[in-house]
Design an enzyme around this catalytic site. Structure first.
Site, mmCIF file in Angstrom:
data_model
loop_
_atom_site.group_PDB
_atom_site.id
_atom_site.type_symbol
_atom_site.label_atom_id
_atom_site.label_comp_id
_atom_site.label_asym_id
_atom_site.label_seq_id
_atom_site.Cartn_x
_atom_site.Cartn_y
_atom_site.Cartn_z
ATOM 1 N N ASP A 153 40.923 38.182 35.635
ATOM 2 C CA ASP A 153 39.582 37.875 35.169
ATOM 3 C C ASP A 153 40.278 37.204 33.586
ATOM 4 O O ASP A 153 41.197 38.033 34.059
ATOM 5 C CB ASP A 153 39.133 39.507 35.002
ATOM 6 N N ASP A 176 37.449 33.671 36.314
ATOM 7 C CA ASP A 176 35.961 33.647 35.728
ATOM 8 C C ASP A 176 35.873 32.947 34.594
ATOM 9 O O ASP A 176 34.591 32.719 34.060
ATOM 10 C CB ASP A 176 35.550 35.240 36.039
ATOM 11 N N HIS A 177 36.402 32.865 33.725
ATOM 12 C CA HIS A 177 36.747 32.352 32.674
ATOM 13 C C HIS A 177 37.964 32.225 31.406
ATOM 14 O O HIS A 177 38.975 32.318 32.028
ATOM 15 C CB HIS A 177 35.508 32.856 31.325
ATOM 16 N N ASN A 182 26.410 38.595 31.103
ATOM 17 C CA ASN A 182 27.034 39.723 31.494
ATOM 18 C C ASN A 182 25.838 40.484 30.937
ATOM 19 O O ASN A 182 25.266 41.795 31.586
ATOM 20 C CB ASN A 182 27.801 39.860 30.519
ATOM 21 N N THR A 223 32.135 37.659 31.904
ATOM 22 C CA THR A 223 32.417 37.366 33.174
ATOM 23 C C THR A 223 31.742 37.507 34.960
ATOM 24 O O THR A 223 31.919 37.277 35.458
ATOM 25 C CB THR A 223 32.822 39.181 32.995
#
Length: 554
Positions: free
Chosen positions: A44, A341-342, A105, A84
């Site tokens: 993450d 995820d980013h 999110n 996320t």
């Protein structure tokens, strides 16, 4: 066996020097048969920038992946909403958020009967008495199958397991048909959304979490490559970041969560699950997804360029090395994919000290509350909550009780304010985004509107999408919570590494842009799983260096 694994991995997370490893054996050719286990890892907030910054210092698991595997250093979470939940929804589905339905999110449903109009991406909001902060976790919002779900549909003997530090990471990578889904819920350890009885393995890991948390952590040694990072940065109100070592008091779960200790424990659970379920030891291919969340908590809490982040990357490398070594000792034929995820952007206060004087925090006038007040004063609708949103960027929703004339006035005034603001790059209406064609071609060449279209769901997206200019951090006051964040449409948040590894494969590196949605078709080709092209957005990546094509005829 589990106790040995736990001890080894927990030792790797302690403040001890790395143990010298014996020379690697001569490489063997990769098997032509499918791997028995797929290990899909999401780190993450592990941006491509962070990956590259410390690449020369890797000695453990990341070294193995980068020197022996297929390396795509310029992968993309190509959509605009680089958060996320959307990011995790792309990794093992092969689909953009516009197809997965996971646009953020949190989004808003202003027609819901409950008081809380926010909807958390991994909740079932239909459960009575719940809200977006006190919810029943669920994969109900994910509209497409994961790789594990497709594997299980093709062969019911396939075992699908997902473990993570966050519920949304575990749920979005595991999918609704996974056999086991676990995430770190709090000081008591890992829980599942399924409501099943806690198996002995998870009970042991939870006991280890409790025992570990009960002991203080004196902190980690500072690796030599982190020495230049060791200076304090003031963010106001007597608060500084940049010099931390992750020292924590006994019982401090918040500090435990935002430290390398969390990832070490998640890997303990993953290793134990592989052992207890005998994953990768039968005729079919099994899959385990692992969401390592500490890098994200650390990036938010301390930023991405201090000693804290530097230590975290070093510990992550070591812990992954211990985990892979364990799988090697057990003789499992496994294939790894690692991505994120980013990305993330460091806090502007440190950027301004390090050659980026243009970095800013967002103007409070762009928050939904301030916009409501300003638009209300201009339209004669003062006193009503006109605009809903999760912060000063992203999707904004208009009050659904407005009549057509009022709504038109609110939209016009909102766009006027946003498009005139010096920190705003673009403000797209829902109609503008819906009319745009789905993006295609190299992700690095997409326009902002194309990125927005990849994040768009007609039922869940807002009435206006607010995109800030580069280097504008959408946190007004860092003294009241997180100091840095992500979520922008800019490359520092979109670019992530994508790494594949299998024992014996021939190493190569491809620097051109690829997407995380390409992971599913690439892995599907490795195991001979047919996935209709019209059902996904990604394409298969050829992992055979030189002659041959791992995607051919599959």
């Amino acid at each position: 066996m589990f106790r040995k694994v736990a001890a080894a991995l927990l030792l790797a997370s302690c403040a001890l020097p790395a143990v010298a490893q014996p020379p690697a054996a001569a490489p063997q050719a990769a098997p032509a048969t499918p791997p028995h286990l797929i290990v899909a890892i999401s780190v993450d907030q592990f941006s491509a920038d962070l990956f590259s910054e410390y690449r020369q210092y890797y000695t453990g698991g990341l070294k193995r992946l980068t020197e022996e595997g297929a390396v795509f250093p310029r992968g993309y979470q190509s959509h605009a909403a680089t958060e996320t939940c959307p990011g995790h929804s792309t990794i093992l589905t092969g689909s953009h958020p516009s197809r997965t339905g996971i646009i953020a999110n949190t989004w808003f449903d202003l027609k819901t009967g409950r008081t809380d109009k926010a909807v958390y991406c991994a909740e079932d909001e239909t459960q009575p008495g719940t809200d977006s902060g006190n919810y029943v976790a669920s994969p109900v919002h994910l509209k497409v199958p994961t790789l594990g779900g497709r594997m299980k549909a093709a062969n019911p003997a396939t075992r699908v397991v997902s473990v993570a530090g966050k519920d949304r990471a575990a749920i979005m990578m595991g999918g609704p048909t996974a056999d086991q889904v676990w995430w770190l819920n709090g000081p008591e350890g890992y829980v599942s959304y399924r409501g099943i009885a806690v198996p002995p393995l998870v009970a042991k890991v939870n006991q280890a979490v409790v025992a570990r948390l009960a002991q203080p952590n004196p902190g980690f040694e500072l690796p030599p490559q982190c020495a230049a990072k060791d200076f304090a940065v003031s963010i106001g109100a007597g608060k500084t970041v940049g010099t931390g070592r992750f020292a924590r008091a006994a019982g401090d779960f918040k500090a435990f969560r935002a430290s390398p200790e969390q990832d070490a424990m998640t890997l303990v659970l993953a290793a134990g699950a592989i052992d207890s379920m005998q994953l990768g030891r039968q005729a079919q291919t099994d899959i385990i997804s692992i969401g390592l969340s500490a890098t994200d908590y650390i990036g938010h809490t301390y930023g991405t360029e201090g000693t804290e982040s530097c230590i975290q990357v070093d510990r992550l490398d070591r812990e992954l090395g211990a985990f892979f070594d364990k799988l090697d000792r057990d003789g499992i034929d496994y294939e790894v994919v690692l991505t994120a995820d980013h990305g993330g952007h460091d806090l502007p206060e440190r950027h301004r000290e390090n050659a980026m004087p243009m970095d800013q925090r967002v103007d409070e006038a762009l928050t939904p509350k301030a916009l409501t007040e300003a638009v209300g004063a201009k339209t004669g609708l003062a006193g009503r909550k006109l605009i809903w949103g999760d912060g000063p960027a992203g999707d904004l929703y208009f009050d659904v009780t407005l009549n057509a004339k009022q709504r038109a006035a609110v939209e016009a005034e909102t766009l006027k304010i946003l498009r005139a603001h010096p920190q705003v790059q673009a403000a797209f209406t829902k109609a503008e985004i819906a009319a745009a064609p789905s993006p295609s071609g190299p992700p690095e060449s997409w326009s902002l509107l194309q990125e927005a279209r990849a994040s768009f769901d007609p039922q869940r997206s807002g009435d206006v999408l607010l995109l800030l200019k580069p280097r504008i951090t959408p946190i007004v006051d860092p003294t009241k919570g997180y100091v840095a964040t992500h979520g922008s449409p800019w490359d520092y948040d979109r670019r992530v590494p994508i790494l594949f590894w299998r024992k014996g494969m021939r190493h190569f590196e491809q620097p051109l842009g690829v997407e995380t949605v390409d992971i599913l078709p690439t892995l599907a080709a490795q195991i001979g799983l047919s996935v209709p092209a019209g059902e996904i957005d990604g394409r298969c990546l050829d992992l055979t260096a030189g002659d041959g094509d791992s995607c051919a005829g599959k």
